[in-house]
Design an enzyme around this catalytic site. Structure first.
Site, PDB file in Angstrom:
ATOM      1  N   VAL A  16       4.807 -14.381  -6.980  1.00 22.33           N
ATOM      2  CA  VAL A  16       5.903 -14.888  -6.153  1.00 22.33           C
ATOM      3  C   VAL A  16       6.695 -15.955  -6.922  1.00 22.33           C
ATOM      4  O   VAL A  16       7.926 -15.938  -6.947  1.00 22.33           O
ATOM      5  CB  VAL A  16       5.347 -15.479  -4.839  1.00 22.33           C
ATOM      6  N   ASP A  35       3.277 -24.383 -14.288  1.00 23.96           N
ATOM      7  CA  ASP A  35       1.965 -23.789 -13.998  1.00 23.96           C
ATOM      8  C   ASP A  35       0.927 -24.529 -14.830  1.00 23.96           C
ATOM      9  O   ASP A  35       1.203 -24.918 -15.970  1.00 23.96           O
ATOM     10  CB  ASP A  35       1.976 -22.294 -14.368  1.00 23.96           C
ATOM     11  N   THR A 128       1.470 -18.259   1.124  1.00 17.12           N
ATOM     12  CA  THR A 128       1.082 -17.839   2.476  1.00 17.12           C
ATOM     13  C   THR A 128      -0.063 -18.721   2.966  1.00 17.12           C
ATOM     14  O   THR A 128      -1.134 -18.746   2.356  1.00 17.12           O
ATOM     15  CB  THR A 128       0.642 -16.360   2.446  1.00 17.12           C
ATOM     16  N   LYS A 218       4.783 -14.882   8.977  1.00 15.90           N
ATOM     17  CA  LYS A 218       4.362 -14.195   7.749  1.00 15.90           C
ATOM     18  C   LYS A 218       3.130 -13.307   8.013  1.00 15.90           C
ATOM     19  O   LYS A 218       3.087 -12.133   7.645  1.00 15.90           O
ATOM     20  CB  LYS A 218       4.055 -15.239   6.671  1.00 15.90           C
ATOM     21  N   ALA A 267       1.108   8.664   5.661  1.00 19.19           N
ATOM     22  CA  ALA A 267      -0.362   8.698   5.645  1.00 19.19           C
ATOM     23  C   ALA A 267      -0.853   8.749   4.209  1.00 19.19           C
ATOM     24  O   ALA A 267      -0.181   9.280   3.318  1.00 19.19           O
ATOM     25  CB  ALA A 267      -0.851   9.920   6.416  1.00 19.19           C
ATOM     26  N   GLY A 272      -3.588  -0.994   0.000  1.00 19.09           N
ATOM     27  CA  GLY A 272      -4.210  -1.896  -0.965  1.00 19.09           C
ATOM     28  C   GLY A 272      -3.220  -2.997  -1.278  1.00 19.09           C
ATOM     29  O   GLY A 272      -2.278  -3.236  -0.522  1.00 19.09           O
ATOM     30  N   CYS A 275      -1.948  -8.471  -0.697  1.00 15.07           N
ATOM     31  CA  CYS A 275      -1.615  -9.186   0.541  1.00 15.07           C
ATOM     32  C   CYS A 275      -2.323  -8.690   1.795  1.00 15.07           C
ATOM     33  O   CYS A 275      -2.918  -9.487   2.515  1.00 15.07           O
ATOM     34  CB  CYS A 275      -0.114  -9.097   0.792  1.00 15.07           C
ATOM     35  N   LYS A 335      -0.196   1.262  -5.510  1.00  9.59           N
ATOM     36  CA  LYS A 335       0.967   2.095  -5.187  1.00  9.59           C
ATOM     37  C   LYS A 335       1.675   2.367  -6.507  1.00  9.59           C
ATOM     38  O   LYS A 335       1.288   1.789  -7.537  1.00  9.59           O
ATOM     39  CB  LYS A 335       1.889   1.393  -4.183  1.00  9.59           C
ATOM     40  N   ARG A 342      -5.385  -4.531  -7.383  1.00 11.70           N
ATOM     41  CA  ARG A 342      -6.103  -5.362  -6.412  1.00 11.70           C
ATOM     42  C   ARG A 342      -6.219  -4.630  -5.064  1.00 11.70           C
ATOM     43  O   ARG A 342      -5.231  -4.144  -4.534  1.00 11.70           O
ATOM     44  CB  ARG A 342      -5.393  -6.709  -6.235  1.00 11.70           C
TER      45      ARG A 342
HETATM   46  C1  UDX Z   1       3.363  -6.122   1.133  1.00 12.00           C
HETATM   47  C2  UDX Z   1       4.530  -6.375   2.119  1.00 12.00           C
HETATM   48  O1  UDX Z   1       5.298  -5.178   2.219  1.00 12.00           O
HETATM   49  C3  UDX Z   1       5.384  -7.537   1.643  1.00 12.00           C
HETATM   50  O2  UDX Z   1       6.403  -7.783   2.589  1.00 12.00           O
HETATM   51  C4  UDX Z   1       4.490  -8.759   1.494  1.00 12.00           C
HETATM   52  O3  UDX Z   1       5.227  -9.849   1.019  1.00 12.00           O
HETATM   53  C5  UDX Z   1       3.334  -8.458   0.546  1.00 12.00           C
HETATM   54  O4  UDX Z   1       2.610  -7.321   1.014  1.00 12.00           O
HETATM   55  P1  UDX Z   1       3.072  -4.963  -1.235  1.00 12.00           P
HETATM   56  O5  UDX Z   1       1.647  -5.430  -1.203  1.00 12.00           O
HETATM   57  O6  UDX Z   1       3.851  -5.092  -2.483  1.00 12.00           O
HETATM   58  O7  UDX Z   1       3.916  -5.735  -0.095  1.00 12.00           O
HETATM   59  O8  UDX Z   1       3.028  -3.423  -0.878  1.00 12.00           O
HETATM   60  P2  UDX Z   1       3.673  -2.421   0.177  1.00 12.00           P
HETATM   61  O9  UDX Z   1       4.756  -1.655  -0.458  1.00 12.00           O
HETATM   62  O10 UDX Z   1       3.956  -3.075   1.439  1.00 12.00           O
HETATM   63  O11 UDX Z   1       2.429  -1.416   0.346  1.00 12.00           O
HETATM   64  C6  UDX Z   1       1.145  -1.878   0.740  1.00 12.00           C
HETATM   65  C7  UDX Z   1       0.149  -0.755   0.756  1.00 12.00           C
HETATM   66  O12 UDX Z   1       0.367   0.096   1.882  1.00 12.00           O
HETATM   67  C8  UDX Z   1       0.170   0.156  -0.466  1.00 12.00           C
HETATM   68  O13 UDX Z   1      -1.133   0.458  -0.869  1.00 12.00           O
HETATM   69  C9  UDX Z   1       0.888   1.401   0.027  1.00 12.00           C
HETATM   70  O14 UDX Z   1       0.539   2.548  -0.683  1.00 12.00           O
HETATM   71  C10 UDX Z   1       0.425   1.447   1.465  1.00 12.00           C
HETATM   72  N1  UDX Z   1       1.356   2.181   2.340  1.00 12.00           N
HETATM   73  C11 UDX Z   1       2.597   1.662   2.578  1.00 12.00           C
HETATM   74  C12 UDX Z   1       0.972   3.385   2.926  1.00 12.00           C
HETATM   75  O15 UDX Z   1      -0.142   3.862   2.710  1.00 12.00           O
HETATM   76  N2  UDX Z   1       1.858   4.023   3.746  1.00 12.00           N
HETATM   77  C13 UDX Z   1       3.086   3.536   4.006  1.00 12.00           C
HETATM   78  O16 UDX Z   1       3.818   4.183   4.782  1.00 12.00           O
HETATM   79  C14 UDX Z   1       3.472   2.330   3.395  1.00 12.00           C
END
Ligand code: UDX
Length: 448
Positions: A16, A35, A128, A218, A267, A272, A275, A335, A342
């Site tokens: 962040v 840092d 957070t 948040k 789905a 993962g 957050c 993703k 993580r």
């Molecule tokens: C998330 C929030 O979106 C963001 O607003 C916050 O600040 C931090 O956490 P991020 O962890 O980068 O962001 O990933 P995100 O794109 O939200 O996906 C989270 C997880 O959910 C991934 O593993 C993704 O594959 C999964 N996912 C997401 C699904 O399985 N299906 C979906 O429809 C959407």
């Protein structure tokens, strides 16, 4: 004449902090990133980001070259900037509750360093933190160490971020909202003013509220998104039992209702990332401490945990016992377009596969160095996607990387020992892999 700009600093150059820092610098703010990890500072100072994020390297180099962005290992230097953001991590304690150690020590360092500062300083908590932290924990620390009173030459706000990995820079430059929780009116107006300068042409909708409410916003956002994922995975698991039913069609139709919305209804193998799991555990522990058991959120986590076993059971429906079976896992990142593993579902699936006696060969275009640190020698890492599937009894697609689509039915048929495919990300349609043994999350299948 150019408008005088406020200078900003960020304490904590993790995900962040660094993404926010380069965004401020790109909008012309004098930005200082600090840092305590000097190795990290040195690397960033040379223009090398410690993690992958689209657009980050470019903005980092531009920021450093223009000298709009400076980095330092000496946190006390932030005292010279008008607005000081706290962007350090808030990891989990073993019981899931939030560990505020880094935020508290950053606050202490900032307070001490601004003690003799004659000008107004605004401290902004972007990390957070659970409701009450800014007002009840950080404010007293800041006041004590700075020997100032909030409101007198000292402002304090909480300002959560909603950045997604893979689009963090875009999200920082074009957020859908700003949430400002201010300990007093002046702090809030000053932060709002900073953002008006930042988003000059199109300021996002801004919620001005108390720190406690901002902090809960948040957690509520992430909890809702995680709930959506566990919800659609639940529907997927029901669809799985009904031949001919496809969760993707269900999600498409359900999502057309504007009260539901079509996003975040994909789905898959479970969520993962850094957050969702951490924040859900933190808000659950926080709530329980207050005497309320948030059953819904506990179940969201449980469904997510179980989803990995669903993926493995799809492999079992194709192969029977997994003992000594060679299983190729395509994708380790939580993703696509990130090297982050993580809390990745791939790790839960691999652990499950190993327990069942399978030999795992894994491949990911970006995340193998990170995955290696966790998995060590327990799995074999392939050089590329083609070598991963070579000789395999089964292939499980765990991350939706675009490049995996380049593998066609004939590639699997030719390379694998037996072409059994489990698609946990719905990259393929059954037609794409006609003739192969294929199971996909949420796709009801005839069992004969
Ligand atoms: C998330 C929030 O979106 C963001 O607003 C916050 O600040 C931090 O956490 P991020 O962890 O980068 O962001 O990933 P995100 O794109 O939200 O996906 C989270 C997880 O959910 C991934 O593993 C993704 O594959 C999964 N996912 C997401 C699904 O399985 N299906 C979906 O429809 C959407």
């Amino acid at each position: 004449m150019t408008r005088p700009r406020l200078s900003v600093s960020l304490v904590g150059l993790g995900y962040v902090g660094l993404c926010t820092a380069v965004s401020f610098a790109s909008r012309g703010f004098d930005t200082l990133g600090a840092d305590i990890d000097r190795g990290r500072v040195e690397q960033i100072g040379k223009g090398r980001a410690p993690f992958r994020e689209p657009g980050l390297d470019k903005l980092l180099r531009l920021g450093l070259r223009s000298k709009r962005l400076m980095v330092t290992g000496d946190v006390s230097k932030v005292a010279g900037t008008d607005v000081i953001f706290i962007t350090v991590g808030t990891p989990s304690n073993p019981d899931g509750s939030i560990n505020l150690g880094y935020v508290e020590s950053a606050t202490r360092q900032i307070g001490t360093s601004i003690r003799d500062e004659p000008d107004y300083r605004l401290v902004v908590v972007k990390s957070t933190v659970t409701p009450g932290t800014t007002s009840s924990t950080l404010k007293p620390i800041l006041e004590e160490t700075s020997e100032k009173k909030a409101g007198v030459k000292l402002g304090l706000c909480t300002n959560p971020e909603f950045l997604r990995e893979g689009s963090a820079i875009q999200d920082a430059l074009h957020p859908d909202k700003l949430v400002i929780g201010a300990v007093n009116k002046e702090s809030g107006s000053r932060l709002a003013k900073l953002y008006r300068t930042f988003y000059l042409r199109r300021p996002p909708p801004t919620i001005l509220t108390t720190p406690d409410t901002a902090e809960l916003i948040k957690y509520s956002s992430n909890a809702f998104l995680a709930t959506k994922v566990s919800y659609i995975n639940t529907i997927a698991n029901i669809a799985q039992q009904i031949p001919g039913v496809d969760v993707e069609k269900v999600a498409e139709a359900v999502g057309l209702d504007p009260r539901i919305g079509r996003l975040f209804l994909k789905a898959g193998p479970g969520y993962g990332g850094s957050c969702f799991h951490k924040d859900l555990q933190a808000i659950i522990a926080f709530s329980q401490k207050l005497g309320y058991k948030p059953t819904l959120l506990e179940t969201v986590e449980e469904v997510n945990e179980q989803q990995a076993t669903k993926v493995v059971s799809l492999a079992e429906t194709l192969l029977g016992s997994l003992i000594d079976k060679r299983v190729a896992v395509l994708g380790l990142a939580f993703k696509k377009d990130t090297d982050d593993t993580r809390e990745a579902a791939s790790l839960r699936v691999i652990e499950n596969l190993k327990k069942k006696g399978a030999q795992v060969v894994a491949y990911d275009p970006m995340a193998m160095p990170n995955a290696r640190q966790v998995l060590g020698r327990t799995v074999e890492f392939a050089k590329n996607q083609r070598s991963a599937i070579k000789g395999a009894d089964c292939c499980i697609i765990m991350t939706e990387w675009d490049q995996f689509r380049k593998l066609k039915g004939k590639d699997y048929a030719q390379s694998m020992k037996t072409p059994n495919i489990v698609d946990a990300r719905r990259l393929y349609t059954p037609e794409d892999l006609e003739g192969l043994k294929f199971r996909a999350i949420g796709l009801g299948h005839d069992t004969h």
